[in-house]
Enzyme design. Structure first.
Site, PDB file in Angstrom:
ATOM      1  CG  ASP A  32      -2.007  -1.001   1.183  1.00 32.59           C
ATOM      2  OD1 ASP A  32      -2.199  -1.619   0.117  1.00 32.59           O
ATOM      3  OD2 ASP A  32      -2.695  -1.176   2.213  1.00 32.59           O
ATOM      4  CE  LYS A  59     -11.664  -6.163   0.367  1.00 30.57           C
ATOM      5  NZ  LYS A  59     -11.629  -4.977   1.248  1.00 30.57           N
ATOM      6  CB  THR A 240     -19.606  -3.804   6.623  1.00 29.81           C
ATOM      7  OG1 THR A 240     -19.032  -3.715   5.311  1.00 29.81           O
ATOM      8  CG2 THR A 240     -19.358  -5.217   7.157  1.00 29.81           C
ATOM      9  N   GLY A 242     -19.908   0.816   7.696  1.00 30.82           N
ATOM     10  CA  GLY A 242     -18.987   1.759   8.314  1.00 30.82           C
ATOM     11  C   GLY A 242     -19.485   2.175   9.681  1.00 30.82           C
ATOM     12  N   GLY A 245     -22.740   0.769  11.258  1.00 34.75           N
ATOM     13  CA  GLY A 245     -22.885  -0.587  11.770  1.00 34.75           C
ATOM     14  C   GLY A 245     -22.988  -1.642  10.684  1.00 34.75           C
ATOM     15  CB  ALA A 270      -7.348  -2.453   6.767  1.00 41.23           C
ATOM     16  CB  ALA A 271     -12.565  -0.431   8.861  1.00 41.12           C
ATOM     17  N   GLY A 272     -12.974  -2.912   6.998  1.00 45.87           N
ATOM     18  CA  GLY A 272     -13.762  -4.040   6.530  1.00 45.87           C
ATOM     19  C   GLY A 272     -12.983  -5.342   6.590  1.00 45.87           C
ATOM     20  CG  ASP A 273      -9.582  -5.890   4.205  1.00 45.18           C
ATOM     21  OD1 ASP A 273     -10.551  -6.333   3.552  1.00 45.18           O
ATOM     22  OD2 ASP A 273      -8.687  -5.196   3.691  1.00 45.18           O
ATOM     23  CB  SER A 312      -5.238   0.181  11.554  1.00 45.97           C
ATOM     24  OG  SER A 312      -5.915  -0.689  10.658  1.00 45.97           O
TER      25      SER A 312
END
Length: 324
Positions: A32, A59, A240, A242, A245, A270-273, A312
């Site tokens: 990245d 991902k 999802t 964000g 919720g 990477a929050a979803g990952d 993160s």
């Protein structure tokens, strides 16, 4: 919501914790290239960036790291280039205790990269150059089928060729594994033969809108989209949203909206990952779907308070400490 795990994992008693939880991730690894900006540039506009960082991502790699940090033994099936970026990515996964025996270096193709802009609101825009991720083939899946056979849960995304994803989904289903598909990136509805192979379909709101053709601007819209995906044949759906919720439809139950923990977001990369890796780790440990979902939400909430993709992602110890 029900407390049942995916139908392919019927031998697991919900809520019964396994001594060993194994997750196999089939997917992408990228380096990245991340620039922070005050706001996203307009077409043709040049902006001064605030900071730049080069960090491991992709991902597949992100989801593997999340599952490993959050309690699972993880194996990675993917391709990197025979270059410095690939060596860095492999070393990073190995430092997390991830089995990289099925991570193949491709001499003729460079490691994939992602160009990421993050604005002051923590929102991101991402451009992916597949590189060696595009060289992962169905033959790679067949060659490393033993990795899938050892897993409790198999996770796939769409940053590798569709034929390869199909091969991984089919092999995992044949082997009786719980299968999670993160349909990202997606350009249209999934092939009809894919949904019967998937236990948990986990898109974000943009991906769910693309899959269904329905606009999603609120949790209520996401409920309608989840119902449409179930009608198409999806067993269990988690959309999802964000900071809004997750909308979840489990085992034929009506979709429900589960709000997210409230945090101050710094970077949503990477929050979803993180969510998917955490969810996979919990399912592999025998957790109920309700417990796995809420655990994954907590992990994702911590991740958005930090910059970067893999840097993160929290550890299980951090989640346990935060719950005290």
């Amino acid at each position: 919501m029900t407390a049942a795990n995916g139908p392919a994992n019927a031998h697991v008693v919900p809520g019964q914790v396994r001594a060993t939880a194994r997750v196999a991730v089939v997917g992408s690894l990228n380096m990245d290239l991340v620039a922070r900006v005050a706001r996203m540039p307009l077409p043709g506009e040049t902006l001064a960036g605030q900071t730049f960082a080069q960090v491991p991502g992709g991902k597949g790699g992100n989801q593997a790291v999340a599952a490993a940090r959050l309690g699972a033994q993880v194996s990675m099936i993917g391709r990197i280039g025979d270059d410095s970026n690939g060596a860095t990515l492999r070393a990073g996964l190995e430092s997390e205790g991830i089995d990289c025996a099925a991570l193949v270096a491709t001499p003729s193709t460079p490691t994939g990269v992602a160009l990421i802009l993050v604005d002051d609101g923590g929102r991101n825009s991402i451009v992916i150059v597949a590189g060696s991720n595009g060289a992962l083939t169905p033959d790679d899946i067949a060659r490393h089928e033993a990795v899938l056979a050892r897993a409790d849960v198999v996770v796939c995304q769409l940053e590798t060729p569709p034929a390869t994803v199909m091969a991984a989904l089919a092999a995992a289903r044949r082997l009786g594994k719980t299968v999670i598909l993160n349909p990202a990136p997606v350009t249209g509805p999934l092939p009809a033969q894919w949904l019967p192979l998937v236990d948990y379909l986990v898109p974000n709101e943009l991906e769910a809108a693309t899959l269904t053709g329905l606009p999603i601007g609120s949790p209520r819209d996401a409920v309608v989209a989840a119902q449409a995906l179930v009608a198409q044949g999806a067993r269990n759906v988690l959309i999802t949203l964000g900071s809004a919720g997750v909308v979840a439809a489990f085992g034929g139950d009506d979709p429900v909206h589960v709000p997210a923990p409230r945090v101050a977001a710094v970077d949503t990369t990477a929050a979803g990952d993180t969510f998917i890796g955490a969810f996979a780790a919990q399912l592999a440990q025998g957790a109920s779907t309700d417990a796995a979902l809420r655990f994954a939400q907590r992990a994702a909430a911590i991740s958005v308070t930090r910059a970067g993709a893999q840097p993160s992602i929290p550890t299980r110890a951090e989640l346990d400490a935060a719950a005290c």
